[in-house]
Design a protein around this motif. Structure first.
Motif, PDB file in Angstrom:
ATOM      1  N   ALA A 186     120.926  29.756  57.124  1.00  0.00           N
ATOM      2  CA  ALA A 186     120.186  29.533  58.374  1.00  0.00           C
ATOM      3  C   ALA A 186     120.411  28.122  58.897  1.00  0.00           C
ATOM      4  CB  ALA A 186     118.695  29.765  58.146  1.00  0.00           C
ATOM      5  N   SER A 187     120.274  27.977  60.208  1.00  0.00           N
ATOM      6  CA  SER A 187     120.235  26.656  60.834  1.00  0.00           C
ATOM      7  C   SER A 187     118.870  26.521  61.505  1.00  0.00           C
ATOM      8  CB  SER A 187     121.334  26.534  61.887  1.00  0.00           C
ATOM      9  OG  SER A 187     120.988  27.307  63.032  1.00  0.00           O
ATOM     10  N   PRO A 188     118.467  25.287  61.817  1.00  0.00           N
ATOM     11  CA  PRO A 188     117.167  25.128  62.491  1.00  0.00           C
ATOM     12  C   PRO A 188     117.053  25.960  63.779  1.00  0.00           C
ATOM     13  CG  PRO A 188     117.946  23.003  61.703  1.00  0.00           C
ATOM     14  CD  PRO A 188     119.064  23.978  61.458  1.00  0.00           C
ATOM     15  N   LEU A 189     118.136  26.034  64.565  1.00  0.00           N
ATOM     16  CA  LEU A 189     118.055  26.813  65.802  1.00  0.00           C
ATOM     17  C   LEU A 189     117.957  28.313  65.520  1.00  0.00           C
ATOM     18  CD1 LEU A 189     120.496  25.068  68.329  1.00  0.00           C
ATOM     19  CD2 LEU A 189     118.034  24.738  68.029  1.00  0.00           C
ATOM     20  N   ASP A 213     118.244  26.204  49.701  1.00  0.00           N
ATOM     21  CA  ASP A 213     118.734  24.891  50.114  1.00  0.00           C
ATOM     22  C   ASP A 213     120.235  24.735  49.857  1.00  0.00           C
ATOM     23  OD1 ASP A 213     118.155  22.462  51.297  1.00  0.00           O
ATOM     24  OD2 ASP A 213     117.935  21.446  49.376  1.00  0.00           O
ATOM     25  N   ARG A 215     122.921  24.707  51.553  1.00  0.00           N
ATOM     26  CA  ARG A 215     123.687  23.771  52.389  1.00  0.00           C
ATOM     27  C   ARG A 215     122.859  22.531  52.764  1.00  0.00           C
ATOM     28  NH1 ARG A 215     127.524  27.917  55.499  1.00  0.00           N
ATOM     29  NH2 ARG A 215     127.697  29.334  53.750  1.00  0.00           N
ATOM     30  N   GLY A 216     121.775  22.325  52.020  1.00  0.00           N
ATOM     31  CA  GLY A 216     120.967  21.121  52.243  1.00  0.00           C
ATOM     32  C   GLY A 216     120.048  21.200  53.449  1.00  0.00           C
ATOM     33  N   LEU A 217     119.933  22.402  54.046  1.00  0.00           N
ATOM     34  CA  LEU A 217     119.147  22.516  55.276  1.00  0.00           C
ATOM     35  C   LEU A 217     117.736  23.071  55.053  1.00  0.00           C
ATOM     36  CD1 LEU A 217     121.906  23.698  57.794  1.00  0.00           C
ATOM     37  CD2 LEU A 217     120.795  21.460  57.646  1.00  0.00           C
ATOM     38  N   LEU A 219     114.789  21.798  54.160  1.00  0.00           N
ATOM     39  CA  LEU A 219     113.669  21.092  54.793  1.00  0.00           C
ATOM     40  C   LEU A 219     113.814  21.049  56.311  1.00  0.00           C
ATOM     41  CD1 LEU A 219     113.284  18.264  52.148  1.00  0.00           C
ATOM     42  CD2 LEU A 219     111.503  19.926  52.726  1.00  0.00           C
ATOM     43  N   ALA A 220     115.055  20.947  56.808  1.00  0.00           N
ATOM     44  CA  ALA A 220     115.275  20.980  58.260  1.00  0.00           C
ATOM     45  C   ALA A 220     114.850  22.339  58.815  1.00  0.00           C
ATOM     46  CB  ALA A 220     116.751  20.707  58.575  1.00  0.00           C
ATOM     47  N   PHE A 223     111.032  22.568  58.804  1.00  0.00           N
ATOM     48  CA  PHE A 223     110.466  21.840  59.954  1.00  0.00           C
ATOM     49  C   PHE A 223     110.612  22.674  61.232  1.00  0.00           C
ATOM     50  CE2 PHE A 223     111.350  18.861  63.546  1.00  0.00           C
ATOM     51  CZ  PHE A 223     110.051  18.396  63.703  1.00  0.00           C
ATOM     52  N   ALA A 224     111.800  23.261  61.436  1.00  0.00           N
ATOM     53  CA  ALA A 224     112.018  24.093  62.634  1.00  0.00           C
ATOM     54  C   ALA A 224     111.071  25.298  62.617  1.00  0.00           C
ATOM     55  CB  ALA A 224     113.472  24.555  62.699  1.00  0.00           C
ATOM     56  N   GLU A 227     107.539  24.141  63.537  1.00  0.00           N
ATOM     57  CA  GLU A 227     107.403  23.876  64.975  1.00  0.00           C
ATOM     58  C   GLU A 227     107.398  25.168  65.787  1.00  0.00           C
ATOM     59  OE1 GLU A 227     107.508  19.669  66.002  1.00  0.00           O
ATOM     60  OE2 GLU A 227     109.423  20.514  66.702  1.00  0.00           O
ATOM     61  N   LEU A 261     107.262  16.349  53.213  1.00  0.00           N
ATOM     62  CA  LEU A 261     107.607  16.611  54.619  1.00  0.00           C
ATOM     63  C   LEU A 261     106.330  16.741  55.452  1.00  0.00           C
ATOM     64  CD1 LEU A 261     109.428  17.587  57.044  1.00  0.00           C
ATOM     65  CD2 LEU A 261     109.163  19.899  56.118  1.00  0.00           C
TER      66      LEU A 261
END
Lengths: 317, 317
Positions: A186-189, A213, A215-217, A219-220, A223-224, A227, A261
């Motif tokens: 997943a990506s934040p978007l 985690d 790809r290290g994303l 926590l990003a 957060f997304a 929000e 976070l």
């Protein structure tokens, strides 16, 4: 026992005892699992997935889940949860008196055939029936979809397919849908888009996110998700989980780093970071390797410096 | 050499050769630095900070910066940058013909006294004078502020103080301000708030962010910065940087993981992930330890599986 007075605005469900320990070569004893459970509970974790009612030949790490649930017994401030896959699992869950169940299927046909030995459509049909049975038995159930944000075999998963599967889950009467980024793709978007669509389509349903985690994303993406309105997240103390053969690369979001976070943005988790770091310390000592979570090292380092500002309450937004 | 045709929407400045190597006990030879530079340049990195004009007794790892800059010479598609702290550094920078300089001071008085041996106000006054001199000499300069999002000695840094320091930097005529989370204490909301305030106050200035991953929030903070409008970020190939004595805990955001963050959301970086992973591989081989970046392992793993979908173009938003 629960040091923070502020009622938490969100729920972190710790799955270290299940998603974490099920991939460890070392099999934890009942006493060790109880010790870890108590450390997490005492730190203020409000829901803990303690095991899985699956066949002990397939996942020997989870063989004592029944006994663990019985020994833990009813808890005042912590929901004890477990994972089931089939009728036999539901029977065991009812027998030992667990109060909350996690029940999920994969959105990827290839992953479903490998993981559940069934095509995805068939797995969904039998899981919705099983969820109906569990709800009728009076259990609290969380329905889940795996590989929602991509599959290493099938690539991207269509949002329509996720919405259709969610609709079938929701028809059972379940009130929480867990969307899992099983592969860490997943990506934040992508998180924002999917969460928004599912929320818009099913406004009465609580969405939770299960983020790897790889790809290290992690926590990003968390957060997304926050929000976009998500208030429930799965985490694993110390960042356990995933594949132990890819070092530090594939675990779940570490609970202690998720606590940092949120608390660093002034959002109460109800979890005491110092107390939770004792659980991280216990896991690193027992598994005899450094684990992916960052905050225990930050915390220990700041204590060595005598720097009281370096706590979870540091640096509000 | 630069495999992607899409013009990049953002600038990643790689600082592995400076912020990365300056904290490594192993001193890289000129040939090794040149090899790493070429691997990064060939992957499409558009600005590379190759060293620092500082005293070789204090940072022996940077002693050959002059020779390195001369050997690299003028590049067509890559800006060669270096860091300076004082008049002597500016003299050396002019002598060897570097075209871009990074010049920064700390927002924390305690940190400034330890790091630059001057109180913060005095450091700012002498740095703005030096920036003026560098600009007059025709050099391109990026001004920077360290510890913008918190200091382990002084806690939170006030936004007003950051705005006042930025104003003094901007008065020199500099067009790019780098805001550094030197201690890894920023949160996504703190990033959004600070970036928005600085942008609103100085609309003609390009903001860049330098983010440390001490608490695992590097990529989350980068995403928040991007959404707030930032289009320039510092990164280090493989996640080098910070303190090598706190394993995996304090490096910069790995360039390859930043590339994945952006490309997975359909935002072009101009960097080829496969080519960049050769630089990561070279660093891991040379330093003989696994480094914090995730994407090389994901990439190698997906190639072993023959899974062509697992590239940087996978899973667009």
């Amino acid at each position: 026992m629960h040091p923070k007075a502020t009622p938490p605005e969100l729920l972190l469900e710790d799955e270290a005892l299940r998603d974490g320990l099920q991939v460890e070569a070392r099999i934890f004893s009942l006493e060790e699992k109880l010790h870890l459970f108590r450390l997490m509970r005492n730190a203020g974790v409000k829901r803990i997935q303690v095991g899985a009612f699956v066949h002990s030949r397939i996942i020997p790490q989870m063989a004592d889940t029944d006994e663990l649930v019985r020994t833990i017994g009813k808890q005042d401030a912590t929901v004890v949860s477990a994972l089931i896959l089939n009728d036999k699992g539901l029977e065991r869950a009812l027998d030992c008196g667990v109060s909350h169940l996690s029940m999920s299927v994969s959105m990827s046909d290839t992953h479903s055939r490998k993981n559940a030995r069934k095509p995805a459509a068939e797995a969904l049909a039998s899981m919705t029936r099983l969820i109906g049975d569990a709800l009728k038995s009076g259990l609290d159930v969380r329905a889940g979809l795996q590989c929602v944000f991509g599959c290493i075999y099938e690539g991207r998963i269509s949002e329509d397919a996720v919405l259709r599967a969610t609709e079938k889950m929701v028809a059972t009467g379940v009130k929480e849908i867990n969307l899992a980024d099983t592969t860490g793709m997943a990506s934040p978007l992508a998180i924002r888009k999917m969460v928004t669509h599912v929320q818009d389509a099913f406004p009465g349903i609580r969405i939770s996110l299960h983020l790897h985690d790889t790809r290290g994303l992690g926590l990003a993406n968390m957060f997304a998700g926050y929000e976009a309105g998500v208030r429930s997240f799965d985490t694993c103390t110390a960042g356990l989980g995933g594949c132990p053969f890819v070092k530090g690369a594939a675990g779940n979001v570490p609970t202690e780093d998720a606590v940092n976070l949120f608390e660093s943005m002034g959002i109460a988790t109800g979890i005491d970071l110092a107390a939770l770091c004792e659980a991280v310390d216990y896991l690193e000592t027992t598994l005899v390797r450094p684990l992916p979570g960052r905050m225990r090292r930050v915390f220990v380092h700041s204590q060595e410096q005598g720097d009281v500002r370096e706590t979870s309450k540091q640096n509000p937004g």
